[in-house]
Design an enzyme around this catalytic site. Structure first.
Site, mmCIF file in Angstrom:
data_model
loop_
_atom_site.group_PDB
_atom_site.id
_atom_site.type_symbol
_atom_site.label_atom_id
_atom_site.label_comp_id
_atom_site.label_asym_id
_atom_site.label_seq_id
_atom_site.Cartn_x
_atom_site.Cartn_y
_atom_site.Cartn_z
ATOM 1 N N ASP A 11 0.887 -1.166 0.000
ATOM 2 C CA ASP A 11 0.000 0.000 0.000
ATOM 3 C C ASP A 11 0.920 1.210 0.000
ATOM 4 O OD1 ASP A 11 -1.580 2.152 0.652
ATOM 5 O OD2 ASP A 11 -2.596 1.182 2.338
ATOM 6 N N LYS A 132 -7.736 -5.448 3.701
ATOM 7 C CA LYS A 132 -8.339 -5.174 5.009
ATOM 8 C C LYS A 132 -8.421 -6.419 5.882
ATOM 9 C CE LYS A 132 -9.112 -0.797 3.964
ATOM 10 N NZ LYS A 132 -8.146 -0.702 2.833
ATOM 11 N N TYR A 233 1.471 0.254 15.070
ATOM 12 C CA TYR A 233 0.459 -0.136 14.092
ATOM 13 C C TYR A 233 0.489 0.749 12.851
ATOM 14 C CZ TYR A 233 -3.953 -1.388 12.022
ATOM 15 O OH TYR A 233 -4.897 -1.807 11.140
ATOM 16 N N LYS A 236 -3.262 -3.290 8.665
ATOM 17 C CA LYS A 236 -3.205 -4.760 8.582
ATOM 18 C C LYS A 236 -2.316 -5.157 7.406
ATOM 19 C CE LYS A 236 -5.766 -6.558 11.821
ATOM 20 N NZ LYS A 236 -5.095 -7.271 12.893
HETATM 21 C C1 F6R Z 1 -7.576 -0.593 7.745
HETATM 22 C C2 F6R Z 1 -7.340 0.745 7.212
HETATM 23 C C3 F6R Z 1 -8.354 1.800 7.445
HETATM 24 C C4 F6R Z 1 -7.830 2.880 8.397
HETATM 25 C C5 F6R Z 1 -8.887 3.936 8.708
HETATM 26 C C6 F6R Z 1 -8.338 5.068 9.578
HETATM 27 O O1 F6R Z 1 -6.499 -1.424 7.458
HETATM 28 O O2 F6R Z 1 -6.317 1.007 6.620
HETATM 29 O O3 F6R Z 1 -9.560 1.267 7.885
HETATM 30 O O4 F6R Z 1 -7.378 2.288 9.568
HETATM 31 O O5 F6R Z 1 -9.387 4.505 7.527
HETATM 32 O O6 F6R Z 1 -7.243 5.577 8.933
HETATM 33 P P1 F6R Z 1 -6.392 6.831 9.475
HETATM 34 O O7 F6R Z 1 -6.018 6.516 10.895
HETATM 35 O O8 F6R Z 1 -5.242 6.885 8.545
HETATM 36 O O9 F6R Z 1 -7.288 8.043 9.374
HETATM 37 MG MG MG Z 2 -4.135 2.047 3.148
HETATM 38 MG MG MG Z 3 -4.728 -2.476 2.093
#
Ligand code: F6R
Ligand code: MG
Ligand code: MG
Length: 370
Positions: A11, A132, A233, A236
Site C-alpha cells: 500500500d 483489510k 500499528y 493490517k
Molecule cells: C484498515 C485501514 C483503514 C484505516 C482507517 C483510519 O487497514 O487502513 O480502515 O485504519 O481509515 O485511517 P487513518 O487513521 O489513517 O485516518
Molecule cells: Mg491504506
Molecule cells: Mg490495504
C-alpha cells in the site's frame, strides 16, 4: 526448467482514503515491469490492485528471494510513492518502512508470496489477493483446499490426492515453524491454525512418493506482519497467496470453492474489527463500507514456460453471488454490534492499534474499588 512466481504487494497510497489504488500508480508499475521484462530480468508480469494495495505479479527464473527481483519491486513501489505524494494520495508510502533496499524485500513493509517449481505439462495457478485483513485469513480456505474432504472431493476420490499434503505452519509471534501432515495430524494441525492470529499456514507441499516433487510448494502465503516490523500499528497486512492446481493437486474449482463461505476475519475498519471475507471481481475490489468489508480477488493463469497466460477474473461469476449476499448479511449483523466485541477485536489484538493511546488518557482516573 524451473519457474519462479513472485507476488509482491504494498500500500503506497490510497485513493480516496484507504479504498482503492489510483490508476496512475498502476501505470508507474506497468512501465517499470515492462522495462524489466524487456531487460529479461522477469519473463512476464501483471499489475493488479486489491483495495488500496498495488500488486506486482511476476514470473522469472531467478528463484525465490532473488535480490534483483525484490529490488525491482522495491524501486517500483518507491516510484509509485513519488506519484502518490504528488497526487497527495492517502498514506503515501505507507508500507515503505525502510529508507533503503537491503537485499530482500521481506521485513521492509511490502508483503510477498513466492514459489519456485518445475512447470508441468499444463500449470494452472491462482493468485489470491486480500485487502483489510491479516495473513491468518488464508488459514481456513487453504486448510479447506488441501485437507478438507468436505471441500475437496479429490482428497476422497482421486488416488493422486488421496495421500494428503504437508503443511508448513509458522508461529508468527515466536518466529518458529513446524511441518505437519494431513490427514494424519489433522487434529493437532487444527489446534494451531484455528488460532489464526498467531499460527499461519506459510506453504503447502505434495507428499513424498506422489506425482509431484515433494520439495516444490503447491501453495505459498505471505506472512509479513506489518505491526511487528514497524514497531507500531501501520495497518493490517492484507495478505496474498499463490496456489497451483489440478493433476494431483486440488482442482481449480476446489481451490475456489474454499471461498464460497464468507468466514469471519480480523481487519476491516482500522484493522480492529471482525467481518466477513467477501470474494469479489477485480472491478469490485474496493473497500467502501466501513473501509470494507474485507475482500479477496482471484486471478487465474496458465503458466507457459514462465509466460502468465491470463488473468481470468475468477470471482466475477454469479456462482459467487450467494456468497456475496451472505457476506453482506453478515456485515450488517456484525456492524450492528457497533463498538462491542466480537465485532471489535478483543483487547489483546488491539494492542498494536491506536486504542492504547485512548486507554492512556483514562489511566489516571481509575481508583481501587477497595
Ligand atoms: C484498515 C485501514 C483503514 C484505516 C482507517 C483510519 O487497514 O487502513 O480502515 O485504519 O481509515 O485511517 P487513518 O487513521 O489513517 O485516518
Ligand atoms: Mg491504506
Ligand atoms: Mg490495504
Amino acid at each position: 526448467m524451473k519457474t519462479t512466481v513472485s507476488l509482491i504487494k504494498a500500500d503506497v497510497g490510497g485513493f480516496p482514503g484507504h479504498v482503492s489504488v489510483h490508476p496512475d500508480l498502476m501505470d508507474v508499475a506497468e512501465k517499470e515491469l515492462m522495462r524489466a521484462k524487456a531487460e529479461q530480468l522477469i519473463i512476464d508480469y501483471h499489475v493488479l490492485r486489491a483495495g488500496d494495495d498495488l500488486q506486482l505479479l511476476m514470473s522469472h527464473s531467478n528463484g525465490c528471494d532473488n535480490k534483483d527481483v525484490h529490488e525491482l519491486a522495491w524501486n517500483t513501489f518507491k516510484k509509485a510513492t513519488e506519484v502518490a505524494k504528488d497526487l497527495k494520495l492517502y498514506g503515501a508510502g505507507q508500507d515503505m518502512l525502510s529508507d533503503a533496499f537491503s537485499g530482500n524485500i521481506r521485513g521492509m513493509g511490502p508483503g510477498s508470496a513466492e514459489m519456485e517449481f518445475t512447470e508441468r505439462k499444463a500449470e494452472p495457478i491462482i493468485a489470491f489477493m486480500m485487502d483489510k485483513t491479516e495473513p491468518g485469513a488464508f488459514n481456513l480456505p487453504i486448510y479447506k483446499m488441501f485437507a478438507s474432504p468436505e471441500n475437496t472431493s479429490g482428497l476422497v476420490i482421486d488416488p493422486s490426492c488421496h495421500n494428503g499434503f504437508r503443511f508448513e505452519i509458522w508461529d508468527i509471534m515466536e518466529h518458529k515453524r513446524v511441518f505437519m501432515n494431513a490427514p494424519e495430524e489433522l487434529y493437532s494441525m487444527l489446534a494451531l491454525i484455528g488460532a489464526k492470529s498467531r499460527y499461519v499456514i506459510k506453504r503447502v507441499f505434495p507428499k513424498e512418493g506422489g506425482k509431484l516433487p515433494a520439495n516444490e510448494p503447491a501453495a505459498a502465503i505471505s506472512t509479513d506482519k506489518l505491526y511487528q516490523i514497524a514497531g507500531e500499528y501501520v495497518g493490517k497486512d492484507d495478505p496474498v497467496a499463490l496456489v497451483r492446481g489440478q493433476s494431483g493437486l486440488p482442482a481449480v474449482g476446489e481451490i475456489l470453492e474454499a471461498f464460497a463461505f464468507p468466514h469471519l476475519v480480523s481487519g476491516w475498519m482500522r484493522g480492529s474489527h471482525n467481518g466477513p471475507l467477501m470474494p469479489v471481481s477485480f472491478e469490485n475490489a474496493i473497500c467502501t463500507r466501513f473501509d470494507g468489508p474485507p475482500r479477496v480477488i482471484a486471478a487465474g493463469f496458465q503458466l507457459s514456460n514462465g509466460r502468465l497466460v491470463g488473468p481470468m477474473d475468477m470471482f466475477d461469476d454469479p456462482a459467487f453471488d450467494y456468497t456475496r449476499r451472505m457476506a453482506q448479511e453478515i456485515a450488517e449483523y456484525m456492524r450492528r454490534h457497533g463498538a462491542f466485541e466480537p465485532h471489535r477485536l478483543p483487547l489483546e489484538d488491539m494492542e498494536y492499534t491506536t486504542l492504547p493511546g485512548v486507554m492512556n488518557k483514562l489511566k489516571d482516573r481509575f481508583r481501587y474499588i477497595g
